[in-house]
Design an enzyme around this catalytic site. Structure first.
Site, mmCIF file in Angstrom:
data_model
loop_
_atom_site.group_PDB
_atom_site.id
_atom_site.type_symbol
_atom_site.label_atom_id
_atom_site.label_comp_id
_atom_site.label_asym_id
_atom_site.label_seq_id
_atom_site.Cartn_x
_atom_site.Cartn_y
_atom_site.Cartn_z
ATOM 1 N N THR A 270 -8.552 11.920 4.231
ATOM 2 C CA THR A 270 -9.320 10.718 4.547
ATOM 3 C C THR A 270 -10.782 11.152 4.569
ATOM 4 O O THR A 270 -11.144 12.051 5.324
ATOM 5 C CB THR A 270 -8.914 10.152 5.923
ATOM 6 O OG1 THR A 270 -7.506 9.893 5.913
ATOM 7 C CG2 THR A 270 -9.662 8.860 6.227
ATOM 8 N N GLN B 61 3.971 6.413 -0.745
ATOM 9 C CA GLN B 61 3.974 5.443 0.354
ATOM 10 C C GLN B 61 5.113 4.424 0.213
ATOM 11 O O GLN B 61 5.813 4.118 1.187
ATOM 12 C CB GLN B 61 2.619 4.733 0.364
ATOM 13 C CG GLN B 61 2.399 3.742 1.494
ATOM 14 C CD GLN B 61 1.061 2.993 1.362
ATOM 15 O OE1 GLN B 61 0.228 3.318 0.510
ATOM 16 N NE2 GLN B 61 0.864 1.991 2.193
ATOM 17 N N GLU C 191 -8.965 3.386 -0.551
ATOM 18 C CA GLU C 191 -9.090 2.210 0.299
ATOM 19 C C GLU C 191 -10.493 2.228 0.887
ATOM 20 O O GLU C 191 -10.862 3.172 1.598
ATOM 21 C CB GLU C 191 -8.030 2.191 1.405
ATOM 22 C CG GLU C 191 -6.619 2.045 0.852
ATOM 23 C CD GLU C 191 -5.581 1.648 1.892
ATOM 24 O OE1 GLU C 191 -5.770 1.961 3.074
ATOM 25 O OE2 GLU C 191 -4.569 1.027 1.499
ATOM 26 N N ASP D 148 -5.750 3.706 11.874
ATOM 27 C CA ASP D 148 -6.108 2.887 10.719
ATOM 28 C C ASP D 148 -5.531 1.490 10.912
ATOM 29 O O ASP D 148 -4.328 1.341 11.110
ATOM 30 C CB ASP D 148 -5.537 3.537 9.457
ATOM 31 C CG ASP D 148 -6.124 2.930 8.194
ATOM 32 O OD1 ASP D 148 -7.231 2.382 8.250
ATOM 33 O OD2 ASP D 148 -5.458 3.029 7.143
ATOM 34 N N LYS E 24 -0.566 8.943 2.964
ATOM 35 C CA LYS E 24 -1.926 8.818 3.500
ATOM 36 C C LYS E 24 -2.460 10.123 4.071
ATOM 37 O O LYS E 24 -3.677 10.307 4.147
ATOM 38 C CB LYS E 24 -1.926 7.806 4.642
ATOM 39 C CG LYS E 24 -1.450 6.426 4.271
ATOM 40 C CD LYS E 24 -2.560 5.614 3.654
ATOM 41 C CE LYS E 24 -2.209 4.131 3.652
ATOM 42 N NZ LYS E 24 -3.369 3.337 3.236
ATOM 43 N N GLU F 290 -4.947 -3.371 -5.667
ATOM 44 C CA GLU F 290 -5.249 -4.792 -5.820
ATOM 45 C C GLU F 290 -6.028 -5.047 -7.119
ATOM 46 O O GLU F 290 -5.762 -6.020 -7.815
ATOM 47 C CB GLU F 290 -6.071 -5.280 -4.624
ATOM 48 C CG GLU F 290 -5.336 -5.186 -3.296
ATOM 49 C CD GLU F 290 -6.283 -5.265 -2.118
ATOM 50 O OE1 GLU F 290 -6.760 -4.204 -1.656
ATOM 51 O OE2 GLU F 290 -6.574 -6.390 -1.673
ATOM 52 N N ASP G 58 -9.866 5.850 2.649
ATOM 53 C CA ASP G 58 -8.518 6.232 3.083
ATOM 54 C C ASP G 58 -7.653 6.401 1.836
ATOM 55 O O ASP G 58 -6.870 5.522 1.480
ATOM 56 C CB ASP G 58 -7.973 5.145 4.007
ATOM 57 C CG ASP G 58 -6.623 5.529 4.591
ATOM 58 O OD1 ASP G 58 -6.424 6.710 4.902
ATOM 59 O OD2 ASP G 58 -5.771 4.640 4.726
ATOM 60 N N ARG H 30 0.223 5.595 -3.619
ATOM 61 C CA ARG H 30 1.047 4.382 -3.486
ATOM 62 C C ARG H 30 2.514 4.634 -3.769
ATOM 63 O O ARG H 30 3.388 3.962 -3.201
ATOM 64 C CB ARG H 30 0.533 3.298 -4.430
ATOM 65 C CG ARG H 30 -0.902 2.904 -4.204
ATOM 66 C CD ARG H 30 -1.126 2.329 -2.824
ATOM 67 N NE ARG H 30 -2.520 1.954 -2.631
ATOM 68 C CZ ARG H 30 -3.033 1.597 -1.454
ATOM 69 N NH1 ARG H 30 -2.275 1.588 -0.372
ATOM 70 N NH2 ARG H 30 -4.295 1.280 -1.356
ATOM 71 N N HIS I 155 -6.513 -8.545 1.877
ATOM 72 C CA HIS I 155 -5.848 -7.288 1.496
ATOM 73 C C HIS I 155 -4.374 -7.311 1.891
ATOM 74 O O HIS I 155 -3.497 -6.962 1.081
ATOM 75 C CB HIS I 155 -6.550 -6.102 2.153
ATOM 76 C CG HIS I 155 -5.814 -4.805 1.998
ATOM 77 N ND1 HIS I 155 -5.733 -4.137 0.790
ATOM 78 C CD2 HIS I 155 -5.094 -4.064 2.881
ATOM 79 C CE1 HIS I 155 -5.012 -3.018 0.945
ATOM 80 N NE2 HIS I 155 -4.612 -2.969 2.200
ATOM 81 N N GLU J 268 -13.038 1.262 3.460
ATOM 82 C CA GLU J 268 -12.934 0.810 4.848
ATOM 83 C C GLU J 268 -14.219 1.125 5.608
ATOM 84 O O GLU J 268 -15.068 1.877 5.143
ATOM 85 C CB GLU J 268 -11.750 1.510 5.542
ATOM 86 C CG GLU J 268 -10.443 1.411 4.762
ATOM 87 C CD GLU J 268 -9.220 1.701 5.602
ATOM 88 O OE1 GLU J 268 -9.325 1.731 6.838
ATOM 89 O OE2 GLU J 268 -8.143 1.917 5.003
#
Lengths: 407, 407
Positions: A250, A233, A192, A119, A246, A353, A226, A230, A126, A194
């Site tokens: 996925t 993490q 996420e 990843d 994570k 975000e 993904d 948070r 970002h 991606e």
């Protein structure tokens, strides 16, 4: 768009310019087969190739895309050209009709056996946003960010196909305000958005893949969610990076769009300043920026439209970086771009975000708000890109619904 | 040691208490077969099981340990008990002799198909040393270190068997004194002496493996050299962890010592303070500290003797942590302990620590010095543990020679 005897709308996402590959089964025949999406149908590619006596029938007759991926670029081009010609030639209609299935009625599976999953973290917006939220007292971009595409290895064994429920992860979290770590379900479950790139042709251990060889190794492109916890993490990731925040899941979209379908989507990447080291420079006249427009929906509500064209590092640079130390890539290895975020809230690819670290919840229709995901929430990511002759290239979708933690 | 009709020295590393599994071929028959090391011999386990008509013959007749790993703990115990009884029973000598090969004459291979590879960081002394060397202005241990076993995913595709040459990696490096990143061969190529644990029986996605279920999932133990380019690593690793500094090669020893052989090596791990969260507590009366003594040699010269018994987190805790978020483990997934370092230079498991970041080079016989590895250097890691009834359990060795970078 008259290049097929099938009845396909001119703005169809899976028209004759797209022809993505996947793996499907049908209610009456549970064995997995290689398919090509065309309009509202899936062509059983192995059955069609065998019926027609195509020389590549062996590469598309397995239960996954693995043999096709391994067969290399000349075969990829041969297969795509053959399918295009079959769909354009009315004489072939009789051969192909028996092998077309209604797309709405098939079950889609993980399209290839995942080798290593890497990843990246290649959106400047970002990375800047995350830096500001996670490390507000420091420069948002670390000193290395503009010199190399930062990446890390993710967990290959928990890559799941679109539609797989996502069990809310459990684990440790601790903010500076907590005296000791807390244990329980993640309270900051995120997405996420991606874009993923799967390697077909392997490289030799000890040798690099230069930027210019990208299309000889990478077979195709798909969408990736993904999922990220948070709170887990934030507590675990210093000093060795993300792990349990994570590794629980996925999700990937089931249709792999071949690189050849994206010729019209190629675009110049942003200006890189400072100029990168030589092994990371774009091949002359061959930039691998891609004009892919993503859309992120939460329970059907459009949250944002992240623009892939803004990514600072291209997938060709990512592959060159990943192998510059002699690490090999294998058939089925895939790498994801990192969260795609453009400028402003309407273009951010994560709730972290979009809610600015939970401080400014997103408003949903009906008065609901979200900082992070609640049990029962469904996230869907879709994307399109310009195709040949004004057509649209679709990527389908990657979706998943959050189910409660198991304690 | 009269438990075999074979002539084996009482202090042999591969006596009847050890019986590690591997994959071998012979000059006259290149196909890979499952073998058991016994004294100076390798027993062709599949051939022997078929000759004897053992019920588990199918699980040991492939080209790797994969089917045996997947078959689960009851079969693991059945196979080991059968081999022990065959070797002890003189009546079986005639059945087995045709399937014994001189160990010195066989070629050894990667013993299983690697799924995900996770590398932990569970030696308190190592983490403290690295913190002092890499981040001298901060507390050596990060705040999370004593609350969870820190780990990250490594690259599975570049795991290689012992003996594979290691090409010096090339890449970016930059110290604060450099105005811009430099590009070239790593100038700080290092080793990490570690112990690896391979998963046999998989777990379900979304479910945890508790500490008490460790031996139901983990099949066996081997040695790992996690080659590391310290200069690449130092520049790249913030914020997402090690990537190219590690991904170029990870060497593993060819013989997998079954967990059952290590009963006498089990020992209490160090006292954990603060007490970990409940999911990380040792199972009652069942600690999984292991008294494994490693030895690291550079060009034949003994550098250090890292003691695995000092590891802060046990492999049972590592597995529980790795799955607490619902991440599954698959057959062939393996995880490594992290560099094993005890107290003082004589027990450090990396050159980074042995030369204290390059400031105090190691002296070799003949006047040579090393801070990091030079081209042509050979590193070998070996280990032993106490076996049943005063015997010795050997792990064989993992070795590799550095060859020049390819520019």
């Amino acid at each position: 768009m008259p290049d097929t005897w099938l009845d396909i709308a001119p703005d169809a996402h899976f028209g004759p310019s797209c022809l993505p590959y996947g793996v499907f089964s049908t209610p009456d025949r549970p064995e997995r087969r290689v398919g090509v999406a065309i309009g509202d149908h899936v062509l059983d590619l192995g059955a069609a190739a065998r019926a027609i006596g195509a020389p590549f029938a062996g590469a598309v007759s397995g239960a996954s895309l693995d043999p096709l991926l391994a067969s290399g670029r000349p075969v990829w081009e041969q297969v795509r050209a053959a399918v295009r010609s079959w769909l354009a030639d009315p004489v072939r209609e009789g051969d192909l009709r028996p092998h077309l299935h209604e797309r709405a009625g098939v079950q889609l599976h993980l399209p290839f056996t995942v080798g290593d999953y890497v990843d990246f973290y290649s959106s400047e917006q970002h990375a800047t946003n995350v830096g500001r939220i996670f490390r507000p007292d420091q420069q948002p971009l670390t000193p290395n960010w503009k010199h190399l595409p930062i990446g890390y290895h993710g967990r290959a064994g928990t890559v799941v196909p679109s539609g797989t429920p996502v069990v809310r992860p459990v684990g440790q979290r601790k903010t500076p305000a907590d005296a000791a770590p807390l244990f329980g379900p993640s309270a900051r479950l995120d997405i996420e958005a991606e874009v993923g790139f799967v390697v077909g042709a392997p490289s030799a251990h000890g040798e690099r893949v230069p930027v210019a060889s990208f299309a000889d190794h990478v077979f195709g492109v798909f969408l990736v969610n993904d999922w990220s916890a948070r709170d887990l993490q934030a507590w675990e990731y210093v000093p060795l990076g993300p792990f349990l925040g994570k590794s629980f899941a996925t999700s990937v979209s089931p249709w792999v769009v071949p690189l050849q379908a994206l010729d019209a989507a190629r675009t110049a990447p942003p200006v890189r300043d400072p100029e990168p080291l030589e092994y990371l420079r774009d091949a002359e006249g061959e930039p691998w920026g891609l004009d892919i427009s993503l859309e992120v929906r939460l329970n059907g509500h459009l949250l944002s439209r992240p623009p892939f064209s803004t990514m600072y590092w291209t997938p060709a640079q990512q592959l060159a970086h990943m192998t510059v130390n002699g690490a090999s890539v294998r058939t089925g290895d895939f790498y994801a771009s990192g969260t795609v975020s453009g400028t402003g809230r309407g273009e951010f690819g994560s709730l972290l975000e979009l809610s600015w670290g939970g401080k400014e919840p997103v408003r949903l229709p009906g008065g609901a708000e979200r900082s992070f995901l609640e049990d029962g929430d469904t996230v869907a990511i879709t994307a399109t890109a310009p195709g040949a002759d004004g057509t649209v290239i679709g990527f389908g979708e990657v979706t998943g619904t959050v189910v409660p933690a198991r304690l």
